[in-house]
Design a protein around this motif. Structure first.
Motif, PDB file in Angstrom:
ATOM      1  N   GLY A   1      22.945   1.293 -77.089  1.00  0.00           N
ATOM      2  CA  GLY A   1      21.663   1.774 -76.748  1.00  0.00           C
ATOM      3  C   GLY A   1      22.859   2.547 -74.978  1.00  0.00           C
ATOM      4  N   THR A   2      23.504   2.070 -74.977  1.00  0.00           N
ATOM      5  CA  THR A   2      24.406   2.026 -73.724  1.00  0.00           C
ATOM      6  C   THR A   2      24.899   3.220 -73.702  1.00  0.00           C
ATOM      7  N   LEU A   3      25.664   3.229 -74.696  1.00  0.00           N
ATOM      8  CA  LEU A   3      26.543   3.775 -74.809  1.00  0.00           C
ATOM      9  C   LEU A   3      26.462   5.757 -75.131  1.00  0.00           C
ATOM     10  N   VAL A   4      24.833   5.445 -76.181  1.00  0.00           N
ATOM     11  CA  VAL A   4      24.379   6.832 -76.256  1.00  0.00           C
ATOM     12  C   VAL A   4      23.563   7.370 -74.760  1.00  0.00           C
ATOM     13  N   THR A   5      23.512   7.253 -74.636  1.00  0.00           N
ATOM     14  CA  THR A   5      23.391   7.726 -72.815  1.00  0.00           C
ATOM     15  C   THR A   5      24.164   7.616 -72.299  1.00  0.00           C
ATOM     16  N   ASP A   6      25.526   6.807 -71.975  1.00  0.00           N
ATOM     17  CA  ASP A   6      26.612   7.422 -71.282  1.00  0.00           C
ATOM     18  C   ASP A   6      27.365   8.473 -72.328  1.00  0.00           C
ATOM     19  N   ASN A   7      27.470   8.238 -73.896  1.00  0.00           N
ATOM     20  CA  ASN A   7      27.987  10.011 -74.249  1.00  0.00           C
ATOM     21  C   ASN A   7      27.087  11.012 -73.895  1.00  0.00           C
TER      22      ASN A   7
ATOM     23  N   ALA B   1      21.755 -10.345 -73.361  1.00  0.00           N
ATOM     24  CA  ALA B   1      22.227  -8.886 -74.598  1.00  0.00           C
ATOM     25  C   ALA B   1      22.518  -8.134 -73.612  1.00  0.00           C
ATOM     26  N   THR B   2      21.050  -7.973 -72.493  1.00  0.00           N
ATOM     27  CA  THR B   2      21.716  -6.302 -72.226  1.00  0.00           C
ATOM     28  C   THR B   2      22.462  -6.950 -70.735  1.00  0.00           C
ATOM     29  N   THR B   3      22.982  -7.629 -70.179  1.00  0.00           N
ATOM     30  CA  THR B   3      24.019  -7.726 -69.585  1.00  0.00           C
ATOM     31  C   THR B   3      25.386  -7.409 -69.865  1.00  0.00           C
ATOM     32  N   VAL B   4      25.216  -7.562 -71.131  1.00  0.00           N
ATOM     33  CA  VAL B   4      26.558  -7.473 -72.218  1.00  0.00           C
ATOM     34  C   VAL B   4      26.880  -6.347 -72.245  1.00  0.00           C
ATOM     35  N   GLY B   5      25.174  -6.067 -72.433  1.00  0.00           N
ATOM     36  CA  GLY B   5      25.248  -4.215 -73.390  1.00  0.00           C
ATOM     37  C   GLY B   5      25.951  -3.339 -71.858  1.00  0.00           C
ATOM     38  N   GLU B   6      25.729  -3.568 -71.012  1.00  0.00           N
ATOM     39  CA  GLU B   6      26.397  -3.029 -69.964  1.00  0.00           C
ATOM     40  C   GLU B   6      27.392  -3.523 -70.001  1.00  0.00           C
ATOM     41  N   THR B   7      28.128  -4.317 -69.571  1.00  0.00           N
ATOM     42  CA  THR B   7      29.237  -4.928 -68.882  1.00  0.00           C
ATOM     43  C   THR B   7      30.602  -4.680 -69.910  1.00  0.00           C
ATOM     44  N   ALA B   8      30.199  -4.829 -71.881  1.00  0.00           N
ATOM     45  CA  ALA B   8      31.230  -4.941 -72.384  1.00  0.00           C
ATOM     46  C   ALA B   8      31.849  -3.383 -72.442  1.00  0.00           C
ATOM     47  N   ALA B   9      30.154  -2.301 -72.569  1.00  0.00           N
ATOM     48  CA  ALA B   9      30.651  -1.055 -72.678  1.00  0.00           C
ATOM     49  C   ALA B   9      31.798  -0.618 -71.738  1.00  0.00           C
ATOM     50  N   ASP B  10      31.241  -1.037 -70.501  1.00  0.00           N
ATOM     51  CA  ASP B  10      32.363  -0.434 -69.137  1.00  0.00           C
ATOM     52  C   ASP B  10      34.016  -1.668 -69.932  1.00  0.00           C
ATOM     53  N   PHE B  11      33.525  -3.058 -69.929  1.00  0.00           N
ATOM     54  CA  PHE B  11      34.771  -3.366 -70.607  1.00  0.00           C
ATOM     55  C   PHE B  11      35.936  -2.463 -71.990  1.00  0.00           C
ATOM     56  N   LEU B  12      35.177  -2.187 -72.242  1.00  0.00           N
ATOM     57  CA  LEU B  12      36.116  -1.860 -73.828  1.00  0.00           C
ATOM     58  C   LEU B  12      35.954  -0.192 -73.304  1.00  0.00           C
ATOM     59  N   ASN B  13      35.501   0.714 -72.921  1.00  0.00           N
ATOM     60  CA  ASN B  13      35.773   1.685 -72.372  1.00  0.00           C
ATOM     61  C   ASN B  13      36.689   2.377 -71.380  1.00  0.00           C
ATOM     62  N   PHE B  14      36.538   1.275 -70.146  1.00  0.00           N
ATOM     63  CA  PHE B  14      37.587   1.847 -69.185  1.00  0.00           C
ATOM     64  C   PHE B  14      38.724   0.487 -69.031  1.00  0.00           C
ATOM     65  N   ASN B  15      38.496  -0.311 -69.420  1.00  0.00           N
ATOM     66  CA  ASN B  15      39.601  -1.685 -69.511  1.00  0.00           C
ATOM     67  C   ASN B  15      40.164  -1.444 -70.178  1.00  0.00           C
ATOM     68  N   LEU B  16      39.650  -1.546 -71.788  1.00  0.00           N
ATOM     69  CA  LEU B  16      40.247  -1.230 -72.748  1.00  0.00           C
ATOM     70  C   LEU B  16      40.847   0.694 -72.999  1.00  0.00           C
ATOM     71  N   HIS B  17      40.288   1.094 -72.117  1.00  0.00           N
ATOM     72  CA  HIS B  17      40.547   2.768 -71.888  1.00  0.00           C
ATOM     73  C   HIS B  17      40.261   2.857 -73.623  1.00  0.00           C
ATOM     74  N   TRP B  18      39.559   2.330 -74.539  1.00  0.00           N
ATOM     75  CA  TRP B  18      38.861   3.470 -75.443  1.00  0.00           C
ATOM     76  C   TRP B  18      38.460   4.937 -75.119  1.00  0.00           C
ATOM     77  N   GLY B  19      37.852   4.681 -74.370  1.00  0.00           N
ATOM     78  CA  GLY B  19      36.684   6.068 -74.363  1.00  0.00           C
ATOM     79  C   GLY B  19      35.350   5.636 -74.938  1.00  0.00           C
ATOM     80  N   LEU B  20      35.027   6.719 -74.456  1.00  0.00           N
ATOM     81  CA  LEU B  20      33.176   6.516 -74.305  1.00  0.00           C
ATOM     82  C   LEU B  20      33.243   7.175 -76.280  1.00  0.00           C
ATOM     83  N   THR B  21      33.993   7.907 -76.492  1.00  0.00           N
ATOM     84  CA  THR B  21      33.649   8.033 -78.118  1.00  0.00           C
ATOM     85  C   THR B  21      34.815   7.233 -78.914  1.00  0.00           C
TER      86      THR B  21
END
Length: 270
Positions: A97-103, A38-58
């Motif tokens: 949790g990943t996105l909070v820190t990344d933001n 789940a922790t690994t998914v937290g990292e990779t899914a956040a990156d996928f939605l943010n960068f690959n799908l271009h949704w942005g961090l917010t």
């Protein structure tokens, strides 16, 4: 590692509130496998939605936070541990949790040193308030709404702290993905040995290991997903997330059918 079952004293110290069966699974090997995934998914899914799908961090943060709050609503309404709901909440809170820190770091320019200190103090304050109110931090005592609220707040801060501290160590030491993962695995192993052979307090050992699995899982996720020229295996964020989510789903279905990780009753043993 397993934390102690609830004692009669723990029952007596429980604050008034809606009484439920324990809402958290037994700490078994399955618990740690799913948690790390789940922790690994937290990292990779956040990156996928943010960068690959271009949704942005917010936008990604808003969406994941809404999905997590909806899942948490059903988690709180349940009167016992339900594997599907519980582990979906863990997967989503790992992303949040990943996105909070990344933001804080990427959007607001807060240094990793500062975020590490902030979330470390926030987690410490949560534990202090939790213990002052309930006289226990054991996850085998999550059978009132108040304790469950403390539990999920602590979980959120462990993911945010693990993200900040993990990134700080990885970037500061410039170790690379797999060496970082190995480093955190060694420290987790040391905590495990301290618990089994040197009688380290079970609750303390659990929470230290829980925090450390966040940077371990993140380093593992980056190693699997990043391209080879960046030091990874090149599976991609979507591929890594999909593989781990399928494995998590299979394990959760197994746990739902076998119920081997349920701790439904209060124990009189310490």
């Amino acid at each position: 590692m397993k934390t102690p079952s609830i004692s009669k004293e723990g029952v007596a110290n429980a604050s008034p509130g809606r009484q439920m069966l324990n809402k958290v699974p037994e700490v078994t090997l399955y618990f740690w496998i799913i948690k790390i995934m789940a922790t690994t998914v937290g990292e990779t899914a956040a990156d996928f939605l943010n960068f690959n799908l271009h949704w942005g961090l917010t936008n990604t943060t808003y969406l994941m936070a809404i999905l997590f709050l909806i899942t948490l609503f059903f988690q709180f309404r349940a009167r016992k541990y339900v594997p599907g709901i519980y582990w979906l909440a863990v997967v989503l809170i790992s992303v949040v949790g990943t996105l909070v820190t990344d933001n804080l770091v990427d959007n607001y320019g807060v240094a990793l040193e500062t975020t590490t200190i902030i979330f470390g103090l926030a987690l410490l304050a949560t534990f202090v308030a939790w213990y002052a109110s309930e006289k226990t931090l054991s996850i085998h005592s999550i059978y009132t709404t108040k304790r469950e609220a403390f539990y999920w707040l602590a979980i959120l801060f462990t993911f945010a702290l693990g993200t900040a501290a993990g990134d700080l160590i990885a970037e500061g030491l410039n170790l690379g993905y797999w060496i970082s993962a190995l480093l955190f695995a060694i420290v987790i192993g040391m905590v495990t040995l301290a618990y089994y052979f040197f009688k380290m307090n079970a609750v303390l050992a659990f929470w230290i290991a829980y925090i450390l699995t966040r940077p371990f899982g993140a380093s593992l996720g980056d190693y699997l997903s990043q391209p080879s020229h960046a030091g990874g295996l090149g599976l991609g964020t979507m591929g890594t997330s999909a593989i781990f989510l399928v494995i998590i789903l299979i394990l959760v279905i197994y746990l739902t059918k076998t119920r081997i990780d349920e701790n439904p009753r209060l124990s009189s043993e310490d």
